[in-house]
Design a protein around this motif. Sequence first.
Motif, PDB file in Angstrom:
ATOM      1  N   SER A   5       0.828  -1.187   0.000  1.00 32.70           N
ATOM      2  CA  SER A   5       0.000   0.000   0.000  1.00 32.70           C
ATOM      3  C   SER A   5       0.869   1.247   0.000  1.00 32.70           C
ATOM      4  N   ALA A 103      -1.292  -2.975  -9.737  1.00 35.70           N
ATOM      5  CA  ALA A 103      -2.415  -3.795 -10.181  1.00 35.70           C
ATOM      6  C   ALA A 103      -3.702  -2.987 -10.079  1.00 35.70           C
ATOM      7  N   GLN A 105      -7.299  -1.739  -9.011  1.00 36.23           N
ATOM      8  CA  GLN A 105      -7.967  -1.816  -7.719  1.00 36.23           C
ATOM      9  C   GLN A 105      -8.996  -2.946  -7.730  1.00 36.23           C
ATOM     10  N   TRP A 106      -9.016  -3.727  -6.685  1.00 37.99           N
ATOM     11  CA  TRP A 106      -9.917  -4.867  -6.617  1.00 37.99           C
ATOM     12  C   TRP A 106     -11.354  -4.385  -6.521  1.00 37.99           C
ATOM     13  N   VAL A 107     -12.197  -5.001  -7.336  1.00 39.02           N
ATOM     14  CA  VAL A 107     -13.610  -4.652  -7.378  1.00 39.02           C
ATOM     15  C   VAL A 107     -14.413  -5.913  -7.100  1.00 39.02           C
ATOM     16  N   PRO A 108     -15.416  -5.868  -6.231  1.00 39.01           N
ATOM     17  CA  PRO A 108     -16.231  -7.062  -5.943  1.00 39.01           C
ATOM     18  C   PRO A 108     -16.869  -7.618  -7.215  1.00 39.01           C
ATOM     19  N   TRP A 109     -17.132  -8.930  -7.214  1.00 42.78           N
ATOM     20  CA  TRP A 109     -17.672  -9.591  -8.397  1.00 42.78           C
ATOM     21  C   TRP A 109     -19.012  -8.990  -8.808  1.00 42.78           C
ATOM     22  N   ARG A 112     -18.187  -6.154 -10.929  1.00 39.32           N
ATOM     23  CA  ARG A 112     -17.420  -6.476 -12.130  1.00 39.32           C
ATOM     24  C   ARG A 112     -18.269  -7.180 -13.184  1.00 39.32           C
TER      25      ARG A 112
END
Length: 296
Positions: A5, A103, A105-109, A112
């Motif tokens: 981070s 990478a 940013q992570w996005v919930p399914w 997405r």
Amino acid sequence: MASASAPAKARRVSSRARNDAVLLGAVDQARAAALDVAGTPDDVGEHLGTLAEGERLMSHRFAATMKGYHGWHWTVTLARVPRGRSATVCEVELLPGDEAILAPQWVPWSERLRPGDVRPGDTLPFRADDPRLEPGWEATGDEEQDLVAIDELALARQRVLSPQGREEAAERWYRGTRGPTAPGAVASASECSTCGFLVPLQGSLGQLFGVCANEWSPDDGKVVSLDHGCGAHSETDVERRRSDWPDPAPLIDESTVEQVDLSSPRPAQDHGARTPGPDDAGTDQGTDEPEGDGTA
């Protein structure tokens, strides 16, 4: 190795902390700590500088030379006790810099997922709190009311579309490729509302939409808006254009019809005189007087 981070902004520190000679001079100690964490000695590059984190607390930064870590750096945080003459390693981190490759940013399914992502055999997780659905109809004992809700409105399901679900579907369909703004609809001469191949929907969605049942239409079997349109409308026709080829000569049965050439001049005929026939033989055709007895 700590998380990747981005480092938080350093809080304001005194000039004495920024000029701590013990911590500033512990470059080799900080490098040794970074090498101990890194995979190989080649992973730790040149010294990039220091950052005063607080009183008797300072971080040394070294370039990360591993493949795929452009713009990252090793951060080694050192501290010392009051009046201490030696530094102690607190932590070693691999952190991204301003030019680091990160990478996504992570996005919930649930955010997405897009239309068309579900393939044959895929199953979506159950969402008990889906705002697009609401509980279906439960029998109340009123036969007339239950008959309308269950048979006519098809509400005898565990969950049915909520107002939000209907609004989202209507907005998506109307703004999509089978609404009034589609290129085919703009070019069409008539709307689907006047087409004989339109099957209207039931309920509130039927006020705006129907299903196309024309196999020649590109929208066959699809939900279309009533003001949509295409070239396969049941009441339209193309303008008949005359062929560039000459008209073929008519076929005439000469055994039953006599052909007359109208281009050649026809002889003049005296319509007042009678054409003699075979029965007129032996008669005087030069006078119209009756036969007498030979006397004057």
